[in-house]
Design a protein around this motif. Structure first.
Motif, PDB file in Angstrom:
ATOM      1  N   UNK A  28      -7.970  14.720   1.367  1.00 17.42           N
ATOM      2  CA  UNK A  28      -7.628  13.564   2.190  1.00 17.42           C
ATOM      3  C   UNK A  28      -6.619  12.711   1.430  1.00 17.42           C
ATOM      4  N   UNK A  29      -5.840  11.900   2.136  1.00 12.85           N
ATOM      5  CA  UNK A  29      -4.803  11.107   1.474  1.00 12.85           C
ATOM      6  C   UNK A  29      -5.380  10.134   0.445  1.00 12.85           C
ATOM      7  N   UNK A  30      -4.651   9.992  -0.641  1.00 15.03           N
ATOM      8  CA  UNK A  30      -4.977   8.966  -1.635  1.00 15.03           C
ATOM      9  C   UNK A  30      -4.342   7.655  -1.188  1.00 15.03           C
ATOM     10  N   UNK A  31      -5.023   6.557  -1.412  1.00 15.36           N
ATOM     11  CA  UNK A  31      -4.513   5.239  -1.036  1.00 15.36           C
ATOM     12  C   UNK A  31      -4.520   4.340  -2.264  1.00 15.36           C
ATOM     13  N   UNK A  32      -3.344   3.794  -2.599  1.00 14.62           N
ATOM     14  CA  UNK A  32      -3.224   2.879  -3.736  1.00 14.62           C
ATOM     15  C   UNK A  32      -2.767   1.526  -3.207  1.00 14.62           C
ATOM     16  N   UNK A  33      -3.579   0.505  -3.449  1.00 11.11           N
ATOM     17  CA  UNK A  33      -3.299  -0.834  -2.948  1.00 11.11           C
ATOM     18  C   UNK A  33      -2.840  -1.737  -4.088  1.00 11.11           C
ATOM     19  N   UNK A  34      -1.846  -2.554  -3.796  1.00 13.72           N
ATOM     20  CA  UNK A  34      -1.313  -3.457  -4.819  1.00 13.72           C
ATOM     21  C   UNK A  34      -2.352  -4.459  -5.277  1.00 13.72           C
ATOM     22  N   UNK A  35      -3.222  -4.892  -4.372  1.00 13.38           N
ATOM     23  CA  UNK A  35      -4.214  -5.895  -4.756  1.00 13.38           C
ATOM     24  C   UNK A  35      -5.368  -5.296  -5.559  1.00 13.38           C
ATOM     25  N   UNK A  36      -5.484  -3.983  -5.571  1.00 14.54           N
ATOM     26  CA  UNK A  36      -6.550  -3.328  -6.334  1.00 14.54           C
ATOM     27  C   UNK A  36      -6.038  -2.780  -7.666  1.00 14.54           C
ATOM     28  N   UNK A  37      -4.815  -2.261  -7.692  1.00 20.21           N
ATOM     29  CA  UNK A  37      -4.236  -1.695  -8.918  1.00 20.21           C
ATOM     30  C   UNK A  37      -2.720  -1.890  -8.849  1.00 20.21           C
ATOM     31  N   UNK A  38      -2.268  -3.066  -9.243  1.00 21.89           N
ATOM     32  CA  UNK A  38      -0.851  -3.422  -9.098  1.00 21.89           C
ATOM     33  C   UNK A  38       0.057  -2.509  -9.907  1.00 21.89           C
ATOM     34  N   UNK A  39      -0.356  -2.159 -11.118  1.00 21.28           N
ATOM     35  CA  UNK A  39       0.488  -1.335 -11.978  1.00 21.28           C
ATOM     36  C   UNK A  39       0.662   0.073 -11.408  1.00 21.28           C
ATOM     37  N   UNK A  40      -0.406   0.673 -10.960  1.00 20.38           N
ATOM     38  CA  UNK A  40      -0.314   2.011 -10.386  1.00 20.38           C
ATOM     39  C   UNK A  40       0.475   1.972  -9.081  1.00 20.38           C
ATOM     40  N   UNK A  41       0.249   0.954  -8.274  1.00 18.53           N
ATOM     41  CA  UNK A  41       1.017   0.813  -7.039  1.00 18.53           C
ATOM     42  C   UNK A  41       2.513   0.743  -7.348  1.00 18.53           C
ATOM     43  N   UNK A  42       2.894  -0.106  -8.315  1.00 19.30           N
ATOM     44  CA  UNK A  42       4.307  -0.241  -8.681  1.00 19.30           C
ATOM     45  C   UNK A  42       4.872   1.092  -9.171  1.00 19.30           C
ATOM     46  N   UNK A  43       4.093   1.815  -9.967  1.00 18.52           N
ATOM     47  CA  UNK A  43       4.572   3.084 -10.520  1.00 18.52           C
ATOM     48  C   UNK A  43       4.865   4.099  -9.421  1.00 18.52           C
ATOM     49  N   UNK A  44       3.955   4.203  -8.441  1.00 17.82           N
ATOM     50  CA  UNK A  44       4.161   5.152  -7.344  1.00 17.82           C
ATOM     51  C   UNK A  44       5.283   4.671  -6.433  1.00 17.82           C
ATOM     52  N   UNK A  45       5.278   3.388  -6.108  1.00 23.64           N
ATOM     53  CA  UNK A  45       6.299   2.852  -5.206  1.00 23.64           C
ATOM     54  C   UNK A  45       7.702   3.017  -5.790  1.00 23.64           C
ATOM     55  N   UNK A  46       7.825   2.872  -7.100  1.00 20.30           N
ATOM     56  CA  UNK A  46       9.139   2.993  -7.723  1.00 20.30           C
ATOM     57  C   UNK A  46       9.665   4.424  -7.717  1.00 20.30           C
ATOM     58  N   UNK A  47       8.806   5.397  -7.459  1.00 24.00           N
ATOM     59  CA  UNK A  47       9.277   6.772  -7.317  1.00 24.00           C
ATOM     60  C   UNK A  47      10.112   6.954  -6.053  1.00 24.00           C
ATOM     61  N   UNK A  82       0.860  -1.184   0.000  1.00 26.26           N
ATOM     62  CA  UNK A  82       0.000   0.000   0.000  1.00 26.26           C
ATOM     63  C   UNK A  82       0.898   1.235   0.000  1.00 26.26           C
ATOM     64  N   UNK A  83       0.509   2.254  -0.772  1.00 25.50           N
ATOM     65  CA  UNK A  83       1.137   3.577  -0.665  1.00 25.50           C
ATOM     66  C   UNK A  83       0.034   4.617  -0.516  1.00 25.50           C
ATOM     67  N   UNK A  84       0.299   5.605   0.307  1.00 25.48           N
ATOM     68  CA  UNK A  84      -0.634   6.721   0.448  1.00 25.48           C
ATOM     69  C   UNK A  84       0.065   8.009   0.028  1.00 25.48           C
ATOM     70  N   UNK A  85      -0.716   8.940  -0.490  1.00 26.04           N
ATOM     71  CA  UNK A  85      -0.188  10.236  -0.935  1.00 26.04           C
ATOM     72  C   UNK A  85      -1.040  11.324  -0.311  1.00 26.04           C
ATOM     73  N   UNK A  86      -0.393  12.260   0.351  1.00 21.66           N
ATOM     74  CA  UNK A  86      -1.097  13.414   0.908  1.00 21.66           C
ATOM     75  C   UNK A  86      -0.313  14.672   0.556  1.00 21.66           C
ATOM     76  N   UNK A  87      -0.999  15.823   0.547  1.00 18.37           N
ATOM     77  CA  UNK A  87      -0.300  17.062   0.237  1.00 18.37           C
ATOM     78  C   UNK A  87      -1.197  18.120  -0.356  1.00 18.37           C
ATOM     79  N   UNK A  88      -0.578  19.088  -1.003  1.00 19.14           N
ATOM     80  CA  UNK A  88      -1.282  20.257  -1.527  1.00 19.14           C
ATOM     81  C   UNK A  88      -2.374  19.849  -2.512  1.00 19.14           C
ATOM     82  N   UNK A  89      -3.553  20.405  -2.287  1.00 18.07           N
ATOM     83  CA  UNK A  89      -4.670  20.162  -3.192  1.00 18.07           C
ATOM     84  C   UNK A  89      -5.432  18.883  -2.927  1.00 18.07           C
TER      85      UNK A  89
END
Length: 216
Positions: A49-68, A39-46
């Motif tokens: 509430x925090x965005x939550x990306x789960x590997x079991x729900x969207x593996x490709x998007x999770x990998x893309x954010x995690x690799x940052x 799981x990765x969460x993103x919070x900040x300007x604009x």
């Protein structure tokens, strides 16, 4: 004498059973790796509430954010930028089974290119030093894909740390990773079961030698 031989044979067989039980005749499950981030969460300007990306729900998007952030190790690549040059800040938290492990600050709109910051204080209490890094050029489009409201920028297609890459990399697809993990587990299973076979062979050789001596 025969009764004594039978008694010794019983002891040897019992030892063989103990050896087999101790080695466990391993199954692939026994070689399963420790759980990784999912799981990765993103919070900040604009973001209200925090965005939550789960590997079991969207593996490709999770990998893309995690690799940052997954490569942000060592002592950093750059000094601290001037606060006025950083632009909006987005905090990415990496979790394993819903337990926070790492946190990073991303500045996709920083002057001179994206920047990333690793705070010294980490959720898992790991001992690291604060460090600044040049971010990937794909940081903006990756955060946009996750739902962060950022202005459009030219899409980067070149790979490399501190450089651009596609938001969803071709090698981020899971089948190849799963196959490699499965082959590794199978190799470990074969090695361990091979050790069991060797142990049993030695025990059988011992029984054969004992019987031969007792029947002379």
């Amino acid at each position: 004498m025969i009764r004594g031989t039978k008694h010794r044979l019983t002891i040897v067989v019992a030892l063989m059973v103990a050896v087999g039980a101790g080695l466990g005749l391993a199954t692939p499950a026994s070689a399963a790796p420790a759980p990784g981030p999912n799981v990765v969460t993103i919070s900040g300007d604009g973001l209200a509430e925090p965005l939550s990306i789960r590997a079991d729900a969207d593996a490709e998007l999770f990998d893309a954010v995690h690799e940052q952030v997954s490569w942000l190790r060592g002592n950093g690549q750059t000094g601290s930028p001037a606060p006025g040059d950083l632009g909006p800040k987005y905090t990415v938290v990496v979790l394993t089974n819903d337990v926070a492990k790492q946190t990073f600050d991303l500045y996709p709109m920083a002057k001179g290119g994206p920047r990333a910051y690793r705070p010294a204080k980490q959720p898992d209490k790991s001992r690291v030093t604060a460090a600044w890094f040049y971010g990937r050029l794909s940081m903006t489009e990756t955060l946009q894909a996750a739902g962060v409201p950022l202005p459009n920028q030219a899409t980067s297609v070149n790979g490399g740390i501190g450089g651009g890459e596609r938001v969803i990399r071709e090698d981020s697809l899971t089948p190849g990773k799963d196959l490699g993990r499965m082959l590794g587990e199978l190799r470990g299973l074969l090695l361990l079961n091979g050790a069991v076979v060797v142990a049993i062979t030695i025990c059988l050789a011992g029984i054969s030698l004992l019987v031969r001596r007792r029947t002379r």
